[in-house]
Motif scaffolding. Structure first.
Motif, short mmCIF file in Angstrom:
data_model
loop_
_atom_site.label_atom_id
_atom_site.label_comp_id
_atom_site.label_asym_id
_atom_site.label_seq_id
_atom_site.Cartn_x
_atom_site.Cartn_y
_atom_site.Cartn_z
N ASN A 16 0.85 -1.36 -0.42
CA ASN A 16 -0.39 0.12 -0.63
C ASN A 16 0.72 1.24 0.19
OD1 ASN A 16 -2.59 -1.65 0.10
ND2 ASN A 16 -2.52 -1.88 2.34
N GLN A 19 2.36 1.46 -3.39
CA GLN A 19 0.97 2.29 -4.87
C GLN A 19 1.34 3.67 -4.33
OE1 GLN A 19 0.29 0.18 -7.10
NE2 GLN A 19 0.00 2.36 -7.64
N LEU A 20 1.60 3.90 -3.29
CA LEU A 20 1.06 5.92 -2.55
C LEU A 20 2.08 6.43 -3.22
CD1 LEU A 20 -0.45 5.53 1.02
CD2 LEU A 20 -1.97 6.45 -0.86
N ASP A 23 1.67 6.76 -6.99
CA ASP A 23 0.56 6.96 -6.90
C ASP A 23 0.88 8.46 -7.29
OD1 ASP A 23 -0.76 4.82 -8.21
OD2 ASP A 23 -1.89 5.25 -6.77
N HIS A 24 1.01 8.77 -5.91
CA HIS A 24 2.37 10.24 -5.61
C HIS A 24 3.50 11.24 -6.43
CE1 HIS A 24 2.70 13.95 -3.62
NE2 HIS A 24 4.08 13.62 -3.36
N THR A 213 0.95 14.29 0.75
CA THR A 213 1.64 12.48 -0.11
C THR A 213 -0.04 11.26 1.06
OG1 THR A 213 2.97 11.77 1.48
CG2 THR A 213 3.13 13.04 -0.26
N SER A 214 -0.17 11.72 1.64
CA SER A 214 -1.29 10.80 2.70
C SER A 214 0.11 9.69 3.05
CB SER A 214 -2.70 10.06 2.04
OG SER A 214 -3.48 10.93 1.37
N ILE A 215 1.12 9.35 3.22
CA ILE A 215 2.25 8.25 3.75
C ILE A 215 2.75 9.06 4.87
CG2 ILE A 215 3.56 7.65 3.03
CD1 ILE A 215 3.89 7.93 0.09
#
Length: 273
Positions: A16, A19-20, A23-24, A213-215
């Motif tokens: 996950n 993938q983040l 995508d970012h 980034t939501s990371i």
């Protein structure tokens, strides 16, 4: 069974996060490739020169040396008449100069200038010397009799980034395209801005990266800044990776960078509260 479940969860988490990151990075705003290349060369000072060996005919010869760029992005090198690469170039001016944005990271931007290294002549001598001395102010020896300045006139400028990743990018530019490309006006402030942020606002940078980034990064060190955003080296669960953090709008002046970072920090704080 519990151990297997925990291991599976770790694998899923890693997938996950990967993938983040992908995508970012894929959608993050960046300078056009030709501006990235021109800006990197303009602000670099050392590269790897390849010449055609006179001692070992038909084989390339490599050297690491300092360089600067003239107003059109052509690399300038100061060479000793005793050096093997100088003798090679005087016999055959064809050469290449490789410059890596981060020599420790093969996935980062790498630029290769292929062209002809020719002695500075006529009215160009003073301008070329000034350009070299601006980048290397302690190179007083360039005026010694045993040294000379050569300018590499590009035939083609090639770049590659994202080697061995899903974000591989590459291309090339002619001399005519390259000489009219712009140097990003904000990149020159990278050192003072990143030094200040890393020393005094590391937690703020981390929060901005997490929001952008939501990371869930555990740290984020700012690397460089340009008109459209900044780069960071971040970490999560023992792994480090680079991320591109775009601004919400273009920075035109240095003061704009501060304004944009403050706005991004406020947005991150508001979301986390």
């Amino acid at each position: 069974m519990a151990a297997q479940g925990f291991q599976a969860q770790n694998v899923n988490d890693e997938f996950n996060i990967s993938q983040l990151i992908h995508d970012h990075q894929e959608r993050a705003a960046r300078l056009p490739p030709i501006e990235q290349v021109r800006t990197l060369l303009h602000h670099s000072a050392r590269g790897f020169l390849s010449t055609l060996s006179q001692e070992h005919q038909g084989y390339p010869s490599g050297s690491m040396l300092d360089f600067a760029c003239d107003a059109y992005g052509s690399p300038i090198i100061a060479v000793s008449n005793l050096a093997a690469h100088t003798k090679n170039l005087l016999a055959n001016p064809k050469c290449s100069l490789l410059v890596a944005k981060d020599p420790e990271d093969r996935t980062d931007l790498i630029v290769t200038v292929q062209g002809d290294a020719l002695p500075a002549t006529g009215s160009n001598v003073d301008a070329i010397r000034t350009a070299y001395m601006t980048t290397h102010p302690d190179a007083f020896w360039v005026d010694f009799g045993g040294f000379q300045l050569l300018r590499i006139e590009p035939k083609v400028v090639r770049y590659v980034s994202g080697v061995a990743t899903a974000l591989l990018a590459s291309g090339e530019f002619s001399n005519e395209e390259f000489r009219t490309a712009k140097v990003d006006p904000i990149y020159q402030f990278s050192k003072p801005i990143t030094s200040h942020m890393n020393k005094d606002h590391a937690d703020d940078t981390k929060l901005i990266v997490q929001h952008s980034t939501s990371i869930p990064v555990e740290f984020a060190q700012m690397l460089d800044v340009d008109s459209l955003g900044f780069g960071v080296k971040a970490g999560y669960r023992g792994k480090t990776f680079k991320l591109r953090i775009p601004f919400t709008r273009r920075a035109v002046e240095r003061k704009d960078v501060k304004t944009l970072i403050i706005e991004m920090l406020e947005a991150a704080k508001n979301k986390s509260s």
